[in-house]
Scaffold this motif. Structure first.
Motif, PDB file in Angstrom:
ATOM      1  N   UNK A  91     -54.012  -2.434 -39.172  1.00 30.46           N
ATOM      2  CA  UNK A  91     -52.956  -1.758 -39.921  1.00 30.46           C
ATOM      3  C   UNK A  91     -51.665  -1.669 -39.111  1.00 30.46           C
ATOM      4  N   UNK A  92     -50.573  -1.480 -39.812  1.00 26.88           N
ATOM      5  CA  UNK A  92     -49.273  -1.202 -39.197  1.00 26.88           C
ATOM      6  C   UNK A  92     -48.703   0.040 -39.870  1.00 26.88           C
ATOM      7  N   UNK A  93     -47.624   0.564 -39.324  1.00 25.06           N
ATOM      8  CA  UNK A  93     -47.002   1.761 -39.886  1.00 25.06           C
ATOM      9  C   UNK A  93     -45.607   1.394 -40.383  1.00 25.06           C
ATOM     10  N   UNK A  97     -41.996   0.366 -38.448  1.00 18.19           N
ATOM     11  CA  UNK A  97     -41.328  -0.919 -38.662  1.00 18.19           C
ATOM     12  C   UNK A  97     -39.896  -0.719 -39.159  1.00 18.19           C
ATOM     13  N   UNK A  98     -39.695   0.237 -40.046  1.00 18.56           N
ATOM     14  CA  UNK A  98     -38.344   0.519 -40.550  1.00 18.56           C
ATOM     15  C   UNK A  98     -37.439   0.996 -39.418  1.00 18.56           C
ATOM     16  N   UNK A  99     -37.970   1.827 -38.531  1.00 18.08           N
ATOM     17  CA  UNK A  99     -37.199   2.315 -37.389  1.00 18.08           C
ATOM     18  C   UNK A  99     -36.821   1.153 -36.478  1.00 18.08           C
ATOM     19  N   UNK A 100     -37.776   0.262 -36.216  1.00 21.96           N
ATOM     20  CA  UNK A 100     -37.492  -0.888 -35.359  1.00 21.96           C
ATOM     21  C   UNK A 100     -36.483  -1.829 -36.022  1.00 21.96           C
ATOM     22  N   UNK A 109     -39.752  -9.658 -37.618  1.00 25.45           N
ATOM     23  CA  UNK A 109     -40.426 -10.585 -38.508  1.00 25.45           C
ATOM     24  C   UNK A 109     -41.838 -10.042 -38.717  1.00 25.45           C
ATOM     25  N   UNK A 110     -42.179  -9.715 -39.957  1.00 26.61           N
ATOM     26  CA  UNK A 110     -43.467  -9.071 -40.223  1.00 26.61           C
ATOM     27  C   UNK A 110     -44.301  -9.967 -41.146  1.00 26.61           C
ATOM     28  N   UNK A 111     -45.533 -10.177 -40.737  1.00 24.92           N
ATOM     29  CA  UNK A 111     -46.527 -10.887 -41.548  1.00 24.92           C
ATOM     30  C   UNK A 111     -47.713  -9.944 -41.692  1.00 24.92           C
ATOM     31  N   UNK A 112     -47.675  -9.056 -42.718  1.00 34.78           N
ATOM     32  CA  UNK A 112     -48.724  -8.049 -42.840  1.00 34.78           C
ATOM     33  C   UNK A 112     -50.050  -8.648 -43.293  1.00 34.78           C
ATOM     34  N   UNK A 113     -51.080  -7.884 -43.121  1.00 32.76           N
ATOM     35  CA  UNK A 113     -52.394  -8.276 -43.604  1.00 32.76           C
ATOM     36  C   UNK A 113     -53.381  -8.503 -42.478  1.00 32.76           C
ATOM     37  N   UNK A 114     -54.574  -8.716 -42.878  1.00 34.02           N
ATOM     38  CA  UNK A 114     -55.653  -8.910 -41.900  1.00 34.02           C
ATOM     39  C   UNK A 114     -55.620 -10.300 -41.331  1.00 34.02           C
TER      40      UNK A 114
END
Length: 114
Positions: A91-93, A97-100, A109-114
């Motif tokens: 998981x991520x928060x 991420x918004x703060x960063x 660059x975010x690639x969410x998921x397992x």
């Protein structure tokens, strides 16, 4: 006997469960010796449109209590030059991420998921 913990969050968890156990915080990382090939590096940069001349780091794996995400956030806030940060995990928060993303020198660059 002393338990060596990678973060204060882990130390606090251990201390709550085992109050008689002495603890120390010693930051460490696991280096498995498996490095990316040049082809993998080029592929990763291409996937996120990161120019070869620009600095980039990756954060892979979930944000579990033994990972001190606050330390990474403080380091990113101190940047004086642009840095591409690729986050691929679960998981991520989203609030972190918004703060960063709002930091002036972070190119997230975010690639969410397992």
């Amino acid at each position: 006997m002393t338990a060596v913990c990678p973060t204060t969050a882990v130390r606090d968890q251990v201390a709550r469960r085992f109050p008689q156990l002495a603890t120390q915080v010693r930051v460490f990382t696991v280096a498995d010796g498996l490095r990316l090939s040049q082809g993998e590096r080029h592929g990763g940069r291409a996937a996120f449109s990161i120019p070869e001349a620009e600095a980039a780091v990756s954060m892979v794996g979930g944000w579990w209590p033994h990972k001190d995400i606050a330390v990474i956030g403080r380091a990113l806030a101190r940047l004086t030059e642009p840095l591409h940060v690729s986050v691929t995990s679960h998981p991520v928060h989203d609030t972190v991420l918004a703060r960063w993303q709002a930091l002036p020198h972070v190119r997230l660059h975010v690639e969410p998921g397992r």
